[in-house]
Each structure stands twice: as structure tokens, then as C-alpha cells.
Design an enzyme around this catalytic site. Sequence first.
Site, PDB file in Angstrom:
ATOM      1  N   SER A  19       0.521  -0.802  -0.394  1.00  0.00           N
ATOM      2  CA  SER A  19       0.041  -0.001  -0.340  1.00  0.00           C
ATOM      3  C   SER A  19       1.364   1.429   0.066  1.00  0.00           C
ATOM      4  O   SER A  19       0.068   2.359   0.057  1.00  0.00           O
ATOM      5  CB  SER A  19      -0.440  -0.519   0.852  1.00  0.00           C
ATOM      6  OG  SER A  19      -0.729   0.306   2.505  1.00  0.00           O
TER       7      SER A  19
ATOM      8  N   ASN B 128      -2.752  -2.429  12.930  1.00  0.00           N
ATOM      9  CA  ASN B 128      -4.137  -2.063  12.943  1.00  0.00           C
ATOM     10  C   ASN B 128      -4.601  -0.751  13.728  1.00  0.00           C
ATOM     11  O   ASN B 128      -5.457  -0.508  13.514  1.00  0.00           O
ATOM     12  CB  ASN B 128      -4.463  -3.724  13.716  1.00  0.00           C
ATOM     13  CG  ASN B 128      -4.145  -4.313  13.169  1.00  0.00           C
ATOM     14  OD1 ASN B 128      -3.608  -4.164  12.482  1.00  0.00           O
ATOM     15  ND2 ASN B 128      -4.522  -6.081  13.838  1.00  0.00           N
TER      16      ASN B 128
ATOM     17  N   THR C 268     -40.498  24.360 -10.870  1.00  0.00           N
ATOM     18  CA  THR C 268     -40.954  22.409 -10.664  1.00  0.00           C
ATOM     19  C   THR C 268     -40.889  22.364 -12.301  1.00  0.00           C
ATOM     20  O   THR C 268     -42.178  22.489 -13.038  1.00  0.00           O
ATOM     21  CB  THR C 268     -42.693  23.239  -9.517  1.00  0.00           C
ATOM     22  OG1 THR C 268     -43.550  23.346 -10.596  1.00  0.00           O
ATOM     23  CG2 THR C 268     -41.962  23.609  -8.594  1.00  0.00           C
ATOM     24  N   HIS C 269     -40.867  21.205 -11.687  1.00  0.00           N
ATOM     25  CA  HIS C 269     -40.886  20.050 -12.638  1.00  0.00           C
ATOM     26  C   HIS C 269     -39.986  20.783 -13.847  1.00  0.00           C
ATOM     27  O   HIS C 269     -40.465  20.570 -15.283  1.00  0.00           O
ATOM     28  CB  HIS C 269     -42.765  19.891 -13.472  1.00  0.00           C
ATOM     29  CG  HIS C 269     -43.388  19.151 -12.279  1.00  0.00           C
ATOM     30  ND1 HIS C 269     -43.537  18.537 -11.668  1.00  0.00           N
ATOM     31  CD2 HIS C 269     -43.647  20.268 -11.516  1.00  0.00           C
ATOM     32  CE1 HIS C 269     -44.530  18.162 -10.824  1.00  0.00           C
ATOM     33  NE2 HIS C 269     -44.777  19.175  -9.588  1.00  0.00           N
TER      34      HIS C 269
ATOM     35  N   SER D 110     -17.221  22.767 -29.810  1.00  0.00           N
ATOM     36  CA  SER D 110     -16.365  21.171 -30.586  1.00  0.00           C
ATOM     37  C   SER D 110     -15.672  21.257 -31.880  1.00  0.00           C
ATOM     38  O   SER D 110     -15.066  22.222 -32.196  1.00  0.00           O
ATOM     39  CB  SER D 110     -17.961  21.358 -31.490  1.00  0.00           C
ATOM     40  OG  SER D 110     -17.781  20.422 -32.055  1.00  0.00           O
TER      41      SER D 110
ATOM     42  N   LYS E 204     -20.723  25.950 -31.656  1.00  0.00           N
ATOM     43  CA  LYS E 204     -20.642  25.540 -30.322  1.00  0.00           C
ATOM     44  C   LYS E 204     -19.879  25.767 -28.947  1.00  0.00           C
ATOM     45  O   LYS E 204     -18.419  26.146 -29.035  1.00  0.00           O
ATOM     46  CB  LYS E 204     -20.421  24.072 -30.436  1.00  0.00           C
ATOM     47  CG  LYS E 204     -21.638  22.927 -30.782  1.00  0.00           C
ATOM     48  CD  LYS E 204     -22.619  22.869 -30.135  1.00  0.00           C
ATOM     49  CE  LYS E 204     -22.172  21.421 -29.844  1.00  0.00           C
ATOM     50  NZ  LYS E 204     -23.285  20.709 -29.191  1.00  0.00           N
TER      51      LYS E 204
ATOM     52  N   GLU F 266     -20.458  20.061 -16.655  1.00  0.00           N
ATOM     53  CA  GLU F 266     -20.649  18.711 -17.066  1.00  0.00           C
ATOM     54  C   GLU F 266     -19.966  17.582 -16.288  1.00  0.00           C
ATOM     55  O   GLU F 266     -19.985  16.734 -16.069  1.00  0.00           O
ATOM     56  CB  GLU F 266     -20.324  18.339 -18.790  1.00  0.00           C
ATOM     57  CG  GLU F 266     -21.432  18.809 -19.516  1.00  0.00           C
ATOM     58  CD  GLU F 266     -21.377  18.949 -21.300  1.00  0.00           C
ATOM     59  OE1 GLU F 266     -20.635  18.190 -21.782  1.00  0.00           O
ATOM     60  OE2 GLU F 266     -21.477  19.656 -21.325  1.00  0.00           O
TER      61      GLU F 266
ATOM     62  N   TYR G  11      -9.544  -7.083  12.779  1.00  0.00           N
ATOM     63  CA  TYR G  11      -9.271  -6.597  11.777  1.00  0.00           C
ATOM     64  C   TYR G  11      -9.007  -6.957  10.292  1.00  0.00           C
ATOM     65  O   TYR G  11      -8.573  -8.405  11.442  1.00  0.00           O
ATOM     66  CB  TYR G  11      -7.659  -5.554  12.507  1.00  0.00           C
ATOM     67  CG  TYR G  11      -6.943  -5.519  11.214  1.00  0.00           C
ATOM     68  CD1 TYR G  11      -6.733  -3.864  10.015  1.00  0.00           C
ATOM     69  CD2 TYR G  11      -6.393  -6.017   9.624  1.00  0.00           C
ATOM     70  CE1 TYR G  11      -6.663  -3.781   9.021  1.00  0.00           C
ATOM     71  CE2 TYR G  11      -5.286  -5.394   9.101  1.00  0.00           C
ATOM     72  CZ  TYR G  11      -5.626  -4.216   7.852  1.00  0.00           C
ATOM     73  OH  TYR G  11      -4.626  -4.167   7.090  1.00  0.00           O
TER      74      TYR G  11
ATOM     75  N   GLN H 175      -7.491  -2.478   3.922  1.00  0.00           N
ATOM     76  CA  GLN H 175      -7.091  -1.084   2.884  1.00  0.00           C
ATOM     77  C   GLN H 175      -7.421  -0.583   1.970  1.00  0.00           C
ATOM     78  O   GLN H 175      -6.540   0.287   1.698  1.00  0.00           O
ATOM     79  CB  GLN H 175      -5.304  -2.222   3.036  1.00  0.00           C
ATOM     80  CG  GLN H 175      -4.405  -1.768   2.033  1.00  0.00           C
ATOM     81  CD  GLN H 175      -3.137  -2.653   2.051  1.00  0.00           C
ATOM     82  OE1 GLN H 175      -2.748  -2.932   2.956  1.00  0.00           O
ATOM     83  NE2 GLN H 175      -2.903  -2.921   1.145  1.00  0.00           N
TER      84      GLN H 175
HETATM   85  N1  ARG Z   1      -1.977  -1.236   5.678  1.00  0.00           N
HETATM   86  C1  ARG Z   1      -2.484  -1.383   5.891  1.00  0.00           C
HETATM   87  C2  ARG Z   1      -3.687  -1.189   6.593  1.00  0.00           C
HETATM   88  O1  ARG Z   1      -4.150   0.067   5.449  1.00  0.00           O
HETATM   89  C3  ARG Z   1      -1.764  -1.768   7.483  1.00  0.00           C
HETATM   90  C4  ARG Z   1      -1.784  -2.267   8.049  1.00  0.00           C
HETATM   91  C5  ARG Z   1      -1.660  -3.798   8.451  1.00  0.00           C
HETATM   92  N2  ARG Z   1      -2.213  -4.337   9.676  1.00  0.00           N
HETATM   93  C6  ARG Z   1      -1.776  -5.266   9.321  1.00  0.00           C
HETATM   94  N3  ARG Z   1      -2.254  -6.341  10.393  1.00  0.00           N
HETATM   95  N4  ARG Z   1      -1.014  -6.257   8.075  1.00  0.00           N
HETATM   96  O2  ARG Z   1      -4.491  -1.877   6.194  1.00  0.00           O
END
Ligand code: ARG
Length: 461
Positions: A25, A112, A157-158, A279, A285, A292, A319, A324
Site C-alpha cells: 500500500s 492495526n 417546478t417539474h 466542438s 458550439k 458537465e 482487523y 486497506q
Molecule cells: N496497510 C495496512 C492497512 O492499510 C496497515 C495495517 C496492516 N495490519 C496488518 N495486520 N496487516 O490496513
Amino acid sequence: MGGGKLSSGRASQGSIPLVEEFTQSVSYDRVLYRQDIAGSKAHARMLAGRGIISGEEAGRLIRGLDAVLGEIESGVFAWNTADEDLHMNIERRLTELVGDVGKKLHTGRSRNDQVSLDFRLYVSDRAGVWRDLLRALVSVLIDRAEEHADLLMPGFTHLQPAQPVSLAQHLLAYACMFLRDTERLSEADRRIRVCPLGAAALAGSPFPLDPHSVAADLNMHGVFRNSMDAVSDRDFVLEALFCASLVMMHLSRLSEDLILWVSPAFGFIRLPDAYSTGSSIMPQKRNPDTAELMRGKCGRVYGALFSLLTVMKGLPMTYNRDLQEDKEQFLDADRTLSLSLRVAAGMMAEVGFVPEKMRAALRRGFVNATDLADYLTAGGVPFRDAYRMAGKAVDEAEKRGCGLEDLPLDFLRSISPLIADDVRDALSYERAAARRESPGGTGPLSVQRQIADLRRELATG
Ligand code: ARG
């Protein structure tokens, strides 16, 4: 430090690049580095405060963490995907810098509770940024409303012309929505900015931790009540994403109004070139692409909300690595929302209004028909009969291609002899709007009151 993963307990061997790429991550959670380091410093101070490590050790950890921060901010920090996430990257570098004492930092802590803390701080910071951006947008809307307090247009309205309203009233409706969004974020922040550190892996810790001191150190609103809840819930992210979704929905509706208004069929506004695109084939245009896209990007933010709701729905306590998946969704939603809010403020500051077109739409839309019925009702005609008589007048005006106010008095008197000269006053759009001074109505006094209230709330909120 020896080689291998910092977190290698039992799983000491056998990482393969594909799986590393899949599970890492750090490529995106590194944006949490400030929060991670602030959290670690608070943790080190708390450990020393409780005599779990010495004050001298805490000092070395804190200086080391500051050095890591300096490396990250100056761009020399070497992020390494083999270390999985930002927590491991930072801890590894800390230990390289300060030696073995670095290995004490994680005492009484788990990734965690650490990741939850980091992300709570991050989401709370971003919610603060969203609030500031919302307030800037509200301020622009109030300014534009004040500038055009007397400009009338049809209210719909509408999507059918209904009654005359001031442009200010229409713009202030959005100011109210966006101001409410800031309140919603402030309320959510009370729950977002709660400290989970001290929950450790899931069950708390045998060390005499002091979560309250960590929370106070990090300027948080409170501490977790239950360690399992603390490490496993992500409702704080979901709440932020819900708030973001509402803001995007409001922005999308504003965009939709602009898209309609800039169409030649309405012609109520002109968008500056910077906010429109030509465009590639049709020379005539000028497309409202910016609005948008803002309407379109709403879908991304809803997507983030639903994505995370779906991630969460089947997770057993506590957890799980699925959690993640909260980050990329949030980061994308944050980028989308922040950019959209800034663009919206710029666009609303510069949009040009076209009074003649609004005036023409008032006449074409017979938006004073209710006022004719009300006039007759005031003269003693039962409302249902008055309603029918006013309908006749609309038919005639439509045939003649004029507004109700342009019909000859003779014709109007043929509908009801009760109609006299003063019907002109009743049919005036200005008078129709000015009469609606009920609280929150489109009357000029009511609009001024709204402006004053909104400004006061902006100043104090
Ligand atoms: N990268 C993990 C997350 O975002 C961090 C926590 C990881 N904890 C674990 N027990 N693997 O959740």
C-alpha cells in the site's frame, strides 16, 4: 537491521514480486506520513510518560522521527515496496537512523491501531480542507446573490416555469445546501477525530498505556471505548465519504442548472471561455464541459462510498486486510471533491447573467398566472373558479404570443368584471416577487435577511 521484512515473524521467506505488488500500500498510503510521524511521536511521549521507555529513549525516537520527516519532505526518503506500507517504511528508516532504540517504538502498538489513527487524522484534516473550500464557495454565492438581488427569473417546478423568483433566491438555495454540508462535516469530525491508539492489535495491551494523553497530544476529541471496535471499524471514512457524496450531489445539481441555463433554449447565463470548450466539428458550439464534468465526477465519489460499504459488509471481527482498500477510494474522492469545489467557486464567481433572457422567460412562462388567480380570489371569487379564469387568460396570451400583463384590460374584464386597472400591479413580476415576504420567501426583504444570516453563520461557523 538484518534483511527481510520488518514484519517477518513466521512468514520470513517467500515473497514474490507479483504478490508484493498486489499487497503493498506504500505507493499510495505514503501520503499519511505526517499523521504517522505525529502519531508515533505522541506514542513515544506516552510510553515515556508511563515509564514504559525512558525519557531519553523517547527523545531519541522523537528526534529520529523528525529526521525521517525531513527526509520525506525533502524528497530523499527511499520508499520501498518490499516494506509493504508507510508504517514499515518509516519504522525501518527510523531504526537505521537511531539504532536499536528504534525497535522500541512499536511497544504496546500494532499497525492495526496505528493505521486507524493515521487515517482518522488524515480524514479529519481533509474534512477541514473541504469545509474551508465549501465556505469559500458559499461566500461567492452570497456575493453573486447580493449583486443580483433585484434580478428576476422564473422559478421552476417539474422544469416548467412556475413563479417569479429572484436570481438571488435561487443562488442562496445553493448557499444553504453548501453551508449545511459544512455543518455536517463538523458533526462528523467529532466521531472521525477519536483516538484508537492503545487498542493495539485488537484486545488492548498488557502495558499501562494512556490513550487519553495520546488523544490530547494529537488534539483529538476523545478516545476509543472498545479495542475491537477501534481496530475494525471504518465508519469514520464512510461518514466522510457520505458527506463528500452529498456535496458532490449538490455540486452536480448546481452544474445541471448551469448546463440548462447556458443552453440557447434558456440563455440565462454566459460562461467565461475558461469554463467552456468548443466542438471539434461544430463551429457554433460552446459547451459547458466544466459543469458537465462536475456532474459526471459525482459518480466517482458515490462509487467510493459504495465501494467501501461493500468492502465492509461481510468482514468478520476484527482487523482484516480488506480494510486497506479504504485508502485509494478516499484519496480519489478527496481529489475529486477538492478540485470540484475550487472549480465551482471560480466558475460561480465568473458566470455572467443575462437579464433580458430571464425577463423573456418570465413572460413566456406566464409565471404570474397564480398572481392573477390570487387577485381574483382577493376580490371574492372562490379560488377554484379564479384558477380556471386565470387559465383562460393564459390560453389567450399564448394565442396572442404575449404575457398575461400585455392582455388588454377589456379582454381580462370579459373573464371577470371584478378585474380593474390595478390588475397591472398584481401582474407585475416585481410585485409578484415582492409580495412573497413570508419567512425564507423570495421577497427582497426576505432575501436580504437570508444574506445577513448566511454571512453571520459564515463568520461564526
Ligand atoms: N496497510 C495496512 C492497512 O492499510 C496497515 C495495517 C496492516 N495490519 C496488518 N495486520 N496487516 O490496513
